[in-house]
Structures are given as structure tokens and as C-alpha cells.
Motif scaffolding. Structure first.
Motif, PDB file in Angstrom:
ATOM      1  N   GLY A   9      -6.154   0.299 -25.684  1.00 37.57           N
ATOM      2  CA  GLY A   9      -5.107  -0.030 -24.728  1.00 37.57           C
ATOM      3  C   GLY A   9      -3.822   0.680 -25.058  1.00 37.57           C
ATOM      4  N   LEU A  10      -2.781   0.245 -24.365  1.00 37.73           N
ATOM      5  CA  LEU A  10      -1.440   0.791 -24.575  1.00 37.73           C
ATOM      6  C   LEU A  10      -0.644  -0.196 -25.405  1.00 37.73           C
ATOM      7  CD1 LEU A  10       0.877   2.785 -23.946  1.00 37.73           C
ATOM      8  CD2 LEU A  10       1.265   1.482 -21.839  1.00 37.73           C
ATOM      9  N   VAL A  11      -0.055   0.291 -26.479  1.00 34.63           N
ATOM     10  CA  VAL A  11       0.701  -0.583 -27.371  1.00 34.63           C
ATOM     11  C   VAL A  11       1.938   0.166 -27.846  1.00 34.63           C
ATOM     12  CG1 VAL A  11      -0.603   0.146 -29.405  1.00 34.63           C
ATOM     13  CG2 VAL A  11       0.475  -2.107 -29.371  1.00 34.63           C
ATOM     14  N   GLY A  15       2.773  -1.958 -33.230  1.00 32.72           N
ATOM     15  CA  GLY A  15       1.852  -2.976 -32.749  1.00 32.72           C
ATOM     16  C   GLY A  15       0.471  -2.880 -33.365  1.00 32.72           C
ATOM     17  N   SER A  16      -0.405  -3.737 -32.881  1.00 36.48           N
ATOM     18  CA  SER A  16      -1.764  -3.830 -33.421  1.00 36.48           C
ATOM     19  C   SER A  16      -2.791  -3.855 -32.297  1.00 36.48           C
ATOM     20  CB  SER A  16      -1.927  -5.107 -34.253  1.00 36.48           C
ATOM     21  OG  SER A  16      -1.060  -5.126 -35.356  1.00 36.48           O
ATOM     22  N   LEU A  17      -3.969  -3.373 -32.622  1.00 38.88           N
ATOM     23  CA  LEU A  17      -5.126  -3.472 -31.745  1.00 38.88           C
ATOM     24  C   LEU A  17      -6.365  -3.706 -32.590  1.00 38.88           C
ATOM     25  CD1 LEU A  17      -4.625  -0.516 -29.210  1.00 38.88           C
ATOM     26  CD2 LEU A  17      -4.566  -2.951 -28.656  1.00 38.88           C
ATOM     27  N   ARG A  18      -7.363  -4.327 -31.993  1.00 37.21           N
ATOM     28  CA  ARG A  18      -8.644  -4.495 -32.660  1.00 37.21           C
ATOM     29  C   ARG A  18      -9.723  -3.886 -31.784  1.00 37.21           C
ATOM     30  NH1 ARG A  18     -12.711  -9.442 -33.531  1.00 37.21           N
ATOM     31  NH2 ARG A  18     -13.468  -8.986 -35.635  1.00 37.21           N
ATOM     32  N   ASN A  86       1.298   3.926 -34.834  1.00 38.61           N
ATOM     33  CA  ASN A  86       2.350   4.883 -34.517  1.00 38.61           C
ATOM     34  C   ASN A  86       1.814   5.887 -33.501  1.00 38.61           C
ATOM     35  OD1 ASN A  86       1.172   7.227 -36.000  1.00 38.61           O
ATOM     36  ND2 ASN A  86       1.515   5.905 -37.771  1.00 38.61           N
ATOM     37  N   PRO A  87       2.688   6.638 -32.863  1.00 37.26           N
ATOM     38  CA  PRO A  87       2.246   7.553 -31.795  1.00 37.26           C
ATOM     39  C   PRO A  87       1.173   8.547 -32.242  1.00 37.26           C
ATOM     40  CG  PRO A  87       4.603   7.246 -31.654  1.00 37.26           C
ATOM     41  CD  PRO A  87       4.150   6.554 -32.921  1.00 37.26           C
ATOM     42  N   GLU A  88       1.155   8.886 -33.528  1.00 39.73           N
ATOM     43  CA  GLU A  88       0.142   9.823 -34.033  1.00 39.73           C
ATOM     44  C   GLU A  88      -1.268   9.218 -34.018  1.00 39.73           C
ATOM     45  OE1 GLU A  88       3.881  11.132 -34.590  1.00 39.73           O
ATOM     46  OE2 GLU A  88       3.174   9.341 -35.656  1.00 39.73           O
ATOM     47  N   VAL A 110      -6.787   4.678 -27.066  1.00 32.45           N
ATOM     48  CA  VAL A 110      -5.666   4.010 -27.706  1.00 32.45           C
ATOM     49  C   VAL A 110      -4.428   4.874 -27.477  1.00 32.45           C
ATOM     50  CG1 VAL A 110      -4.657   3.303 -29.895  1.00 32.45           C
ATOM     51  CG2 VAL A 110      -7.078   2.854 -29.429  1.00 32.45           C
ATOM     52  N   THR A 111      -3.421   4.288 -26.892  1.00 31.77           N
ATOM     53  CA  THR A 111      -2.171   4.994 -26.632  1.00 31.77           C
ATOM     54  C   THR A 111      -1.035   4.209 -27.254  1.00 31.77           C
ATOM     55  OG1 THR A 111      -3.040   5.866 -24.549  1.00 31.77           O
ATOM     56  CG2 THR A 111      -0.654   5.975 -24.894  1.00 31.77           C
ATOM     57  N   VAL A 112      -0.304   4.857 -28.136  1.00 28.48           N
ATOM     58  CA  VAL A 112       0.813   4.210 -28.826  1.00 28.48           C
ATOM     59  C   VAL A 112       2.107   4.870 -28.346  1.00 28.48           C
ATOM     60  CG1 VAL A 112       1.794   3.540 -31.031  1.00 28.48           C
ATOM     61  CG2 VAL A 112      -0.689   3.820 -30.804  1.00 28.48           C
ATOM     62  N   SER A 113       2.954   4.082 -27.759  1.00 31.75           N
ATOM     63  CA  SER A 113       4.228   4.604 -27.264  1.00 31.75           C
ATOM     64  C   SER A 113       5.309   4.423 -28.308  1.00 31.75           C
ATOM     65  CB  SER A 113       4.618   3.890 -25.977  1.00 31.75           C
ATOM     66  OG  SER A 113       4.822   2.512 -26.218  1.00 31.75           O
ATOM     67  N   SER A 114       6.246   5.352 -28.299  1.00 32.35           N
ATOM     68  CA  SER A 114       7.322   5.296 -29.299  1.00 32.35           C
ATOM     69  C   SER A 114       8.495   4.470 -28.800  1.00 32.35           C
ATOM     70  CB  SER A 114       7.780   6.708 -29.633  1.00 32.35           C
ATOM     71  OG  SER A 114       8.196   7.372 -28.463  1.00 32.35           O
TER      72      SER A 114
END
Length: 114
Positions: A9-11, A15-18, A86-88, A110-114
Motif C-alpha cells: 500500500g501507500l504509507v 510508517g509500517s506495513l505487513r 523510507n522512500p527508498e 509498496v509506496t513510501v511517500s516522503s
């Protein structure tokens, strides 16, 4: 062989994801399993691995201390708890055996926004 990844998802950063991986048609309980990821324009890389009985785990330097791999052989499931994202870490995440099956799942984004 069927591998199905879910949980992406987008976080926001921090943040965290499982993530979850369901395996069927495989010798899951005796397989060394791994989580892989592929970022845009980059090669697929192994980020975490776990032995068949969960005794040993290994992580890429980039995720060590933030990600935790686990598995449930009775359910033929594998998990990746991802913290301090993190975004990376933005990528499509896949599960597979080590060495890999020729078949891959569709992955989970998985998308991590800054």
C-alpha cells in the motif's frame, strides 16, 4: 506453483506495513524462502530470507533492523513486517523460494511517500 503476495500500500515515511505471502503447489515447509523487491529501473533484489524451520533469518543491509521475516508452515504463509519505512523502500515486493521457482507471483506494491 502459486505464490500470492498481499499487504502492500501507500504509507508515509516512518510508517509500517505487513506483507503476506501465500504458497500453494510448493514444498513450502522444507523450502528456504525469501522476500524480494524490485524498484523502478532496478534489478530485483533479495531483502530477507528464512530457513525452513525459522531457525535462521538474514537481511540485506538496507533493511536490517527495520524488517522482520517470519513464516507459518502449517498455513503455508510467510510474512514481512516492515517498520520505519523510507522512500527508498518503494518497490514491488515478491516472495519466492531460494533458489527461486521459475514462477513468480504478481507482487504487491509498496509506496513510501516522503
Amino acid at each position: 506453483v502459486q505464490l500470492v503476495e498481499s499487504g502492500g500500500g501507500l504509507v508515509q515515511a516512518g510508517g509500517s506495513l505487513r506483507l503476506s505471502c501465500s504458497a500453494s503447489g510448493t514444498t513450502f515447509s522444507i523450502d528456504v524462502m525469501g522476500w524480494y523487491r524490485q524498484a523502478p529501473g532496478k534489478q530485483r533484489e533479495l531483502v530477507a530470507r528464512i530457513t525452513s524451520g525459522s531457525r535462521y533469518t538474514n537481511y540485506a543491509d538496507s533493511v536490517r533492523g527495520r524488517f522482520t521475516i517470519s513464516r507459518d508452515n502449517d498455513k503455508k504463509m510467510m510474512y514481512l513486517q516492515m517498520n520505519s519505512l523510507n522512500p527508498e523502500d518503494t518497490a514491488v515486493y515478491y516472495c519466492n523460494r531460494i533458489p527461486t521457482y521459475s514462477t513468480w507471483g504478481q507482487g504487491t506494491q509498496v509506496t513510501v511517500s516522503s
